[in-house]
Design a protein around this motif. Structure first.
Motif, short mmCIF file in Angstrom:
data_model
loop_
_atom_site.label_atom_id
_atom_site.label_comp_id
_atom_site.label_asym_id
_atom_site.label_seq_id
_atom_site.Cartn_x
_atom_site.Cartn_y
_atom_site.Cartn_z
N ALA A 98 45.61 -80.13 -3.74
CA ALA A 98 45.85 -79.00 -3.05
C ALA A 98 45.06 -77.84 -3.17
CB ALA A 98 47.41 -78.76 -2.96
N LEU A 99 45.11 -77.76 -4.64
CA LEU A 99 44.40 -76.46 -5.11
C LEU A 99 42.84 -76.66 -4.92
CD1 LEU A 99 44.00 -73.81 -7.06
CD2 LEU A 99 43.78 -75.46 -8.89
N MET A 132 52.90 -73.42 -5.33
CA MET A 132 52.51 -72.98 -6.53
C MET A 132 51.87 -71.48 -6.28
SD MET A 132 49.04 -75.03 -7.47
CE MET A 132 49.36 -76.34 -6.42
N GLN A 133 51.97 -70.35 -7.13
CA GLN A 133 51.57 -69.17 -6.97
C GLN A 133 49.93 -68.89 -7.53
OE1 GLN A 133 54.39 -66.79 -8.75
NE2 GLN A 133 55.23 -66.15 -6.83
N ALA A 134 48.98 -68.48 -6.55
CA ALA A 134 47.72 -68.40 -6.90
C ALA A 134 47.57 -67.54 -8.30
CB ALA A 134 46.96 -67.53 -5.73
N LEU A 135 48.23 -66.61 -8.57
CA LEU A 135 48.13 -65.88 -9.70
C LEU A 135 48.51 -66.88 -10.80
CD1 LEU A 135 47.28 -63.22 -10.98
CD2 LEU A 135 49.60 -62.52 -10.95
N THR A 136 49.39 -67.39 -10.78
CA THR A 136 49.88 -68.47 -11.93
C THR A 136 49.00 -69.39 -12.32
OG1 THR A 136 52.15 -68.04 -11.40
CG2 THR A 136 51.80 -70.03 -12.82
N VAL A 137 48.27 -70.01 -11.00
CA VAL A 137 47.14 -70.95 -11.23
C VAL A 137 46.06 -70.36 -11.82
CG1 VAL A 137 45.66 -72.53 -9.74
CG2 VAL A 137 48.15 -72.54 -9.30
N SER A 183 44.69 -75.53 -0.02
CA SER A 183 45.63 -75.22 0.85
C SER A 183 47.02 -75.32 0.00
CB SER A 183 45.79 -76.61 1.53
OG SER A 183 45.82 -77.73 0.83
N PHE A 184 46.91 -74.82 -1.19
CA PHE A 184 48.15 -74.61 -2.00
C PHE A 184 49.06 -73.42 -1.27
CE2 PHE A 184 45.15 -72.20 -4.34
CZ PHE A 184 45.86 -71.15 -4.91
N ALA A 185 50.36 -73.48 -1.15
CA ALA A 185 51.15 -72.65 -0.91
C ALA A 185 51.59 -71.58 -1.60
CB ALA A 185 52.26 -73.32 0.14
N GLU A 186 51.95 -70.31 -1.58
CA GLU A 186 52.65 -69.62 -2.15
C GLU A 186 54.26 -69.91 -2.26
OE1 GLU A 186 51.43 -66.82 -3.89
OE2 GLU A 186 49.23 -67.46 -3.15
#
Length: 100
Positions: A91-92, A1-6, A96-99
């Motif tokens: 994960a968020l 998941m992309q940080a900006l999207t989250v 530790s959520f990954a791009e």
């Protein structure tokens, strides 16, 4: 998941409320004719009614939450049911959520 999207998904009070309600759906929604509130998710119409918004507006909110990986959708008959993706949310929270 992309940080900006989250971050975009979490920038709405309505989407935050949806995530909170879906955390304990039995406490926030009445029983459904089709699908179990916990196992299958909450019918989109119940969420829209609770927010006092149209199904089309809810659809946009849920699209943003799905793109962020925070909820998943399931079709039962002609209805769409939503539930939290607890693995992605954990994960968020842990950072530790990954791009993608």
């Amino acid at each position: 998941m992309q940080a900006l999207t989250v971050y975009k998904a979490l920038a709405s009070d309505k989407r935050l409320a949806i995530l909170e309600w879906l955390k304990d759906p039995r406490a926030h929604f009445p029983p459904q004719a089709d699908g179990d509130l916990v196992e299958d998710g909450v019918c989109a119409l119940l969420i829209a009614n609770k927010l006092s918004i149209s199904p089309a507006t809810l659809s946009e909110h849920m699209r943003v939450l799905q793109q962020a990986g925070l909820v998943s959708a399931r079709k039962i008959k002609q209805w769409t049911f939503f539930k939290r993706d607890e693995d992605q949310i954990a994960a968020l929270k842990s950072g530790s959520f990954a791009e993608l």
